[in-house]
Every structure is written in structure tokens, then in C-alpha cells.
Design a protein around this motif. Structure first.
Motif, PDB file in Angstrom:
ATOM      1  N   CYS A   1       0.829  -1.209   0.000  1.00 27.14           N
ATOM      2  CA  CYS A   1       0.000   0.000   0.000  1.00 27.14           C
ATOM      3  C   CYS A   1       0.856   1.248   0.000  1.00 27.14           C
ATOM      4  CB  CYS A   1      -0.926  -0.006   1.225  1.00 27.14           C
ATOM      5  SG  CYS A   1      -0.041   0.181   2.799  1.00 27.14           S
ATOM      6  N   GLY A   2       2.139   1.116   0.411  1.00 27.32           N
ATOM      7  CA  GLY A   2       3.039   2.266   0.440  1.00 27.32           C
ATOM      8  C   GLY A   2       2.941   3.082   1.717  1.00 27.32           C
TER       9      GLY A   2
ATOM     10  N   CYS B   1       5.513  -1.320   4.716  1.00 21.55           N
ATOM     11  CA  CYS B   1       5.922  -0.631   3.487  1.00 21.55           C
ATOM     12  C   CYS B   1       6.925   0.478   3.795  1.00 21.55           C
ATOM     13  CB  CYS B   1       4.701  -0.042   2.774  1.00 21.55           C
ATOM     14  SG  CYS B   1       3.673  -1.295   1.975  1.00 21.55           S
TER      15      CYS B   1
ATOM     16  N   CYS C   1       1.686   1.591   5.113  1.00 26.11           N
ATOM     17  CA  CYS C   1       1.689   0.904   6.411  1.00 26.11           C
ATOM     18  C   CYS C   1       3.128   0.799   6.941  1.00 26.11           C
ATOM     19  CB  CYS C   1       1.048  -0.480   6.284  1.00 26.11           C
ATOM     20  SG  CYS C   1       2.078  -1.691   5.461  1.00 26.11           S
TER      21      CYS C   1
ATOM     22  N   LEU D   1       0.420  -4.724   5.096  1.00 24.38           N
ATOM     23  CA  LEU D   1      -0.816  -5.048   5.825  1.00 24.38           C
ATOM     24  C   LEU D   1      -2.049  -4.920   4.933  1.00 24.38           C
ATOM     25  CD1 LEU D   1       0.043  -3.137   9.139  1.00 24.38           C
ATOM     26  CD2 LEU D   1       0.455  -5.539   8.571  1.00 24.38           C
TER      27      LEU D   1
HETATM   28 ZN   LIG Z   1       1.643  -1.468   3.132  1.00 24.26          ZN
END
Ligand SMILES: [Zn+2]
Ligand SMILES: [Zn+2]
Length: 355
Positions: free
Chosen positions: A104-105, A110, A107, A119
Motif C-alpha cells: 500500500c506504500g 511498506c 503501512c 498489511l
Molecule cells: Zn503497506
């Protein structure tokens, strides 16, 4: 655009024709050359992992819902760029391997450069469309790794089987290279781990497999020893290894792997064959051993692996090519363990098929 879609868990893939894709924003469009077939694809098609005792871990609980396009070991040619793509136009036409473990960049995983542990994952072929298709949209050019002169079929397998092997090796102790290492499972993953371990300078690598052919392949690939878990004597393996990587992951291999560890050893479990074990706790601290899970690898680890391969340091894993149209047959063969190395689906229109 043709693709092979899983329309319902437990059913075969179905050929479908869908509208052409156009990259937007930072997206880039890849024409798929090759897509490796993985045990994970077999589990997704089935719809669950076996947790043992009749319990299941459903793919729906990992954010997967049909219809979906499988395939996460992807290599292909860059054919179009979105208006904000972070790659120059002169790269169009080059062949890349795609990092599929896209996060997702945002969480905590990331942010720590471990997108593969995200996540809220957007993994290709799991939560986003994968490589069983003529073309695929990639959200950002940073997920493309230039393969140079490498065979695109072989390079595709580095995105999961190669990366998973490197990720597991990177979880061993810093001094492990000169100490005995046991790889459980001599299939595609085990072979890949053997080749990478040799390239990284591991000096004592033993491969355990019940299949004689896989043991012979391991010897030809530079394994120091091989073991048949069904017939070897205790003195051949009990307490002999500083590190064990288990590419099967069932109760029998767990028991074998833990027995094989010497004091202070590390057991890394990668395989998802499934089942459950009951574990006496005092020996874990008394021996003392580490039991470590490992899941694929990071983008940085994929770049390291491709560089190792491009520099000629990595012995190629055995590859068998099948046309993309044979996707269901390929999944059946991986399910049945009927593959000597790694199966790769290739696009007929690409030179990848003839190499
Ligand atoms: Zn993430
Ligand atoms: Zn995989």
C-alpha cells in the motif's frame, strides 16, 4: 486482450477476452512474455491453505475474490507509459522482470521497505490482476527490474521462487555460509535456493528429498550431500546442521528439520504444504533454536538477485516452457509435483518460447 481468469475457487481457469488496457497516472503497461507457475497459484485456484485438523485458511480472508487473473512470476516488455510514469520513453521495448509483491506504500511494513509484508497488499496475481494475460498494468515503474540479456523465462522465476529462496537465506545467521546448511525439498524452490546459496558462497549445502531424481539434480547442481528422509539413519542428520530451510512445510518436514538442527541453529519455514504440529516448548529455549517464517522478499532483494544473475554468478534453475494456453495443465502438474524444475508459461508471440 486475452487472459486466463479464475472465475470461481475450485474451478479451472477460463479464457476470457477483455478490453485493452491503457496506463493512467504513474502506471506502465507491460506485454507479458513469461509467467512462472507457483504452488501458491495452485492453492489460490483451490481457494484455501490447509491448516491441518480439517481447518482451512480461505483465500477470501487474504483479500482475494474471483474473478481474478493469477500469475506473479512475470517478465515482459514495456509497451506504454502513463502521463506521470517515472521512467523515460527510451526504455519502451526493453524487457523487465516485475516485482509482484506490491504494498500500500503507507503501512509500517511498506515504510520499512518490506512491501512483501504489507498489511493491505496489492500483490500481482493475488489482489491485483496477474500475468496469465497478454498485457498487465503495473502501478509504478519502480517495480520494473531490467533483466539485460537474461532469458525472460528464467528471469520471471526470480520474482517468486528465486526471491523466496534469497529471502529465506537472508534470515540465516551471518556466520552460516561456512556451516552446514540443509535444504528440505529439491523441487523448483530447493534448486533455486541451492544455486543462490552456491553463488553467495555457502560451502556445505545438503538437499533432502524423497524423490531420487530431485536428489540427482541437486548433486549435479553442486550440493555437497543429499538425504532421503525416508531411509537415512539418525547419525546422517540429527544435530548436524546449523541452518535448515524447509521448502515443503508439513508436519513430517518440520519434525525432520528440527531434529537436524544443532544447538543454536535456525530453522526457516517457507513451504505452505500445510498441517499442524504440537511443539514441546522447553527444548526451544534449552537447545536453543530459532523457528523463523519467511515470505517472498523485498524489492531490494529482487534487485540484488537480478544483479547476481546478470553478472553470471548464478547457475540457472531448470525451466520447462509451456504455452500460456496450457495454464490449467501447468497448475495440475505443479499440484501433482510433476515438475523437475520450474514451469513457465510463455506467450507464443514472443521469442521467449524458442530460447
Ligand atoms: Zn503497506
Ligand atoms: Zn509464488
Amino acid at each position: 486482450m486475452d487472459n486466463y481468469t479464475l472465475t470461481e475457487f475450485g474451478e479451472p481457469l477460463v479464457m476470457r477476452c477483455e478490453p485493452e488496457l491503457a496506463p493512467r497516472g504513474t502506471e506502465v503497461l507491460i506485454e507479458v512474455s513469461c509467467c512462472g507457475v507457483c504452488q501458491t497459484d495452485v492453492s489460490i485456484r483451490k481457494g484455501y491453505y490447509d491448516l491441518g485438523g480439517g481447518k482451512k485458511y480461505a483465500m477470501r480472508d487474504r483479500g482475494m475474490t474471483p474473478p481474478m487473473i493469477l500469475g506473479h512470476e512475470i517478465s515482459g516488455r514495456l509497451v506504454a507509459l502513463g502521463p506521470d510514469a517515472a521512467i523515460s520513453e527510451d526504455q519502451i521495448g526493453r524487457t523487465f522482470v516485475i516485482y509482484p509483491w506490491i504494498g500500500c506504500g503507507e503501512c509500517v511494513m511498506c515504510q520499512g521497505a518490506e512491501e512483501n509484508l504489507c498489511l493491505a497488499p496489492r500483490f500481482l496475481g493475488l489482489q491485483r490482476p496477474g500475468g496469465h494475460a497478454e498485457r498487465i498494468l503495473i502501478p509504478h515503474a519502480r517495480y520494473l527490474v531490467d533483466i539485460g540479456h537474461l532469458d525472460p523465462a528464467l528471469a520471471a522465476t526470480y520474482a517468486c521462487s528465486g526471491l523466496t529462496s534469497l529471502g529465506a537465506l537472508n534470515k540465516l545467521a551471518p556466520q552460516a555460509k561456512t556451516l552446514p546448511l540443509l535444504l528440505i525439498g529439491g523441487g523448483g524452490l530447493g534448486q533455486s535456493a541451492l544455486n543462490i546459496a552456491r553463488a553467495l558462497g555457502y560451502t556445505h549445502v545438503t538437499v533432502a528429498d524423497v524423490d531420487r531424481t530431485k536428489r540427482e539434480i541437486a548433486v549435479a547442481s553442486g550440493a555437497t550431500h543429499t538425504l532421503d528422509p525416508l531411509s537415512c539413519r539418525d547419525e546422517d542428520f540429527v544435530g548436524q546442521f546449523a541452518s535448515v530451510i524447509d521448502f515443503v512445510g508439513n508436519p513430517a518436514t518440520y519434525e525432520f528439520g528440527l531434529k537436524a538442527l544443532r544447538r543454536g541453529g535456525r530453522y526457516v519455514i517457507v513451504g505452505l504444504a500445510g498441517g499442524e504440529v504440537s511443539q514441546a516448548l522447553p527444548p526451544v529455549s534449552l537447545r536453543p533454536i530459532s523457528i523463523i517464517g519467511s515470505l517472498t522478499g523485498s524489492l531490494e532483494e529482487l534487485r540484488t538477485l537480478i544483479e547476481l544473475a546478470r553478472n553470471g554468478k548464478l547457475k540457472p534453475t531448470m525451466i520447462e516452457r509451456l504455452p500460456r494456453e496450457d495454464a490449467n495443465h501447468a497448475l495440475d502438474r505443479v499440484r501433482d509435483g510433476d515438475v523437475a524444475g520450474r514451469l513457465v508459461l510463455v506467450s507464443k508471440s514472443r521469442d521467449a518460447y524458442d530460447r
